[in-house]
Design an enzyme around this catalytic site. Structure first.
Site, PDB file in Angstrom:
ATOM      1  N   ASN A  94      86.134 116.598  62.647  1.00  0.00           N
ATOM      2  CA  ASN A  94      85.275 115.956  61.388  1.00  0.00           C
ATOM      3  C   ASN A  94      85.859 114.492  61.266  1.00  0.00           C
ATOM      4  O   ASN A  94      86.700 114.147  60.497  1.00  0.00           O
ATOM      5  CB  ASN A  94      85.301 116.488  60.252  1.00  0.00           C
ATOM      6  N   TRP A  95      85.008 113.484  61.696  1.00  0.00           N
ATOM      7  CA  TRP A  95      85.443 112.278  61.673  1.00  0.00           C
ATOM      8  C   TRP A  95      85.310 111.677  60.292  1.00  0.00           C
ATOM      9  O   TRP A  95      85.659 110.581  59.799  1.00  0.00           O
ATOM     10  CB  TRP A  95      84.877 111.169  62.766  1.00  0.00           C
ATOM     11  N   LYS A  96      84.508 112.394  59.349  1.00  0.00           N
ATOM     12  CA  LYS A  96      84.188 111.867  58.100  1.00  0.00           C
ATOM     13  C   LYS A  96      83.314 110.461  58.224  1.00  0.00           C
ATOM     14  O   LYS A  96      82.710 110.155  59.036  1.00  0.00           O
ATOM     15  CB  LYS A  96      85.317 111.986  57.263  1.00  0.00           C
ATOM     16  N   HIS A 137      80.578 121.252  53.148  1.00  0.00           N
ATOM     17  CA  HIS A 137      81.939 120.619  53.048  1.00  0.00           C
ATOM     18  C   HIS A 137      82.433 120.327  51.677  1.00  0.00           C
ATOM     19  O   HIS A 137      81.667 119.896  50.877  1.00  0.00           O
ATOM     20  CB  HIS A 137      82.118 119.662  53.985  1.00  0.00           C
ATOM     21  N   GLU A 183      84.004 118.133  50.593  1.00  0.00           N
ATOM     22  CA  GLU A 183      83.567 116.516  50.085  1.00  0.00           C
ATOM     23  C   GLU A 183      82.151 116.575  49.762  1.00  0.00           C
ATOM     24  O   GLU A 183      81.983 115.580  48.908  1.00  0.00           O
ATOM     25  CB  GLU A 183      84.215 115.698  51.360  1.00  0.00           C
ATOM     26  N   GLU A 210      88.285 126.110  54.333  1.00  0.00           N
ATOM     27  CA  GLU A 210      89.112 125.078  53.951  1.00  0.00           C
ATOM     28  C   GLU A 210      89.469 125.117  52.658  1.00  0.00           C
ATOM     29  O   GLU A 210      88.418 124.768  51.641  1.00  0.00           O
ATOM     30  CB  GLU A 210      88.161 123.887  54.195  1.00  0.00           C
ATOM     31  N   GLY A 262      93.288 116.967  53.327  1.00  0.00           N
ATOM     32  CA  GLY A 262      93.990 115.521  53.006  1.00  0.00           C
ATOM     33  C   GLY A 262      95.235 115.924  52.219  1.00  0.00           C
ATOM     34  O   GLY A 262      95.840 114.999  51.503  1.00  0.00           O
ATOM     35  N   SER A 299      94.553 119.855  56.821  1.00  0.00           N
ATOM     36  CA  SER A 299      95.835 119.387  57.030  1.00  0.00           C
ATOM     37  C   SER A 299      96.582 119.849  58.345  1.00  0.00           C
ATOM     38  O   SER A 299      97.559 120.222  58.607  1.00  0.00           O
ATOM     39  CB  SER A 299      96.764 119.417  55.948  1.00  0.00           C
ATOM     40  N   GLY A 348      90.344 116.951  59.963  1.00  0.00           N
ATOM     41  CA  GLY A 348      89.972 115.809  59.719  1.00  0.00           C
ATOM     42  C   GLY A 348      90.767 114.429  60.298  1.00  0.00           C
ATOM     43  O   GLY A 348      90.598 114.192  61.192  1.00  0.00           O
TER      44      GLY A 348
HETATM   45  P1  PGA Z   1      92.121 117.079  57.093  1.00  0.00           P
HETATM   46  O1  PGA Z   1      90.882 117.175  56.814  1.00  0.00           O
HETATM   47  O2  PGA Z   1      92.351 117.677  58.244  1.00  0.00           O
HETATM   48  O3  PGA Z   1      92.457 115.378  56.979  1.00  0.00           O
HETATM   49  O4  PGA Z   1      93.108 117.650  55.949  1.00  0.00           O
HETATM   50  C1  PGA Z   1      90.098 118.780  57.007  1.00  0.00           C
HETATM   51  C2  PGA Z   1      88.646 118.442  56.554  1.00  0.00           C
HETATM   52  O5  PGA Z   1      88.455 118.046  55.514  1.00  0.00           O
HETATM   53  O6  PGA Z   1      87.682 119.155  57.291  1.00  0.00           O
END
Ligand code: PGA
Length: 245
Positions: free
Chosen positions: A3-5, A91, A93, A160, A166, A205, A226
């Site tokens: 997931n490149w966001k 997600h 976010e 998640e 994060g 993470s 991420g």
């Molecule tokens: P992260 O993000 O690996 O940076 O913790 C995971 C995600 O939000 O899918």
């Protein structure tokens, strides 16, 4: 799943990240990779990828309506046309930006209709209150409400915990194992045996150091990554750590 966001800033960098990711993961065995870049880079990155290659594509969000007056939105059929075979739905976010369970439910249905694999993201914000199983149960109930029984095996669940996204460390694989059992049980209660076929991923993470342990001991089939996915070297190491080769 990578997931490149909202990264990187330019297509040039995205191309470089993708090409390096491809190179650094090419020797891996027994691993399927799904890259979810910003939607605007999707088609161009996917063009030229051979069907049946190790890397498939996903979109990070899509709308539940097929077309119409929805300024700024992308539909599931449009995402599919741009070569997305997966869509992240709900997600954390996006939920933080106001996405509701109702929208998540409609998006899961729209993905199934468009023949894109929905990756339904669920997870509690914190563990302080001790009600995290209730939170996850409710997100699963709402997200899967409109899914017909014979289609449930097509849904991927990404657990998640928001507190591990994060963050400094991933969740303990033993705790993930318990959560995976709970998720499966919840789905089987609603859908019967077909629920056993649902794929469960963990996200939050994950990096090259903890990925293999999570896959071996967390009762999950895959990982949603991420930060470690927008650094080709880090992602290459992660994939090597879980490769059978
Ligand atoms: P992260 O993000 O690996 O940076 O913790 C995971 C995600 O939000 O899918």
């Amino acid at each position: 799943m990578a997931n490149w966001k909202m990264n990187p800033a330019t297509f040039r960098e995205a191309r470089k990240l993708f090409d390096e990711t491809k190179k650094l993961t090419s020797a891996a065995q027994g691993v399927s990779i799904v890259v979810c870049p910003p939607a605007i880079f999707l088609r161009e990155l996917a063009t030229g990828q051979r069907a049946g290659s190790k890397i498939a594509f996903g979109i990070q969000n899509a709308h539940f309506e097929e077309r119409g007056s929805f300024t700024g939105e992308i539909s599931m059929p449009e995402a599919k046309d741009a070569k997305a075979s997966y869509v992240l739905i709900g997600h954390a976010e996006r939920r933080a930006l106001g996405e509701t369970d109702e929208e998540v439910r409609k998006k899961v249905s729209a993905a199934i209709t468009a023949n894109i694999t929905p990756v339904l993201c669920v997870g509690e914000k914190s563990r302080e209150s001790g009600e995290y199983y209730d939170v996850v149960r409710e997100q699963l109930r709402a997200g899967l409400m409109a899914v017909p029984e014979k289609k449930v095996s097509k849904v991927v669940i990404a657990y998640e915990p928001v507190w591990a996204i994060g963050a400094a460390a991933a969740m303990n694989p033993r705790e993930m194992h318990e959560m995976a059992i709970f998720i499966r049980k919840t789905i089987v209660e609603r859908f019967g045996d077909a629920g056993h076929k649902v794929t469960i991923l963990y996200g939050g993470s994950i990096d090259a150091k903890n990925a293999a342990d999570m896959l071996q001991n967390g009762d999950v089939k895959g990982l949603l990554v991420g930060r470690a996915s927008v650094d080709a070297k880090a992602f290459g190491e992660l994939v090597r750590a879980v490769s059978l080769a």
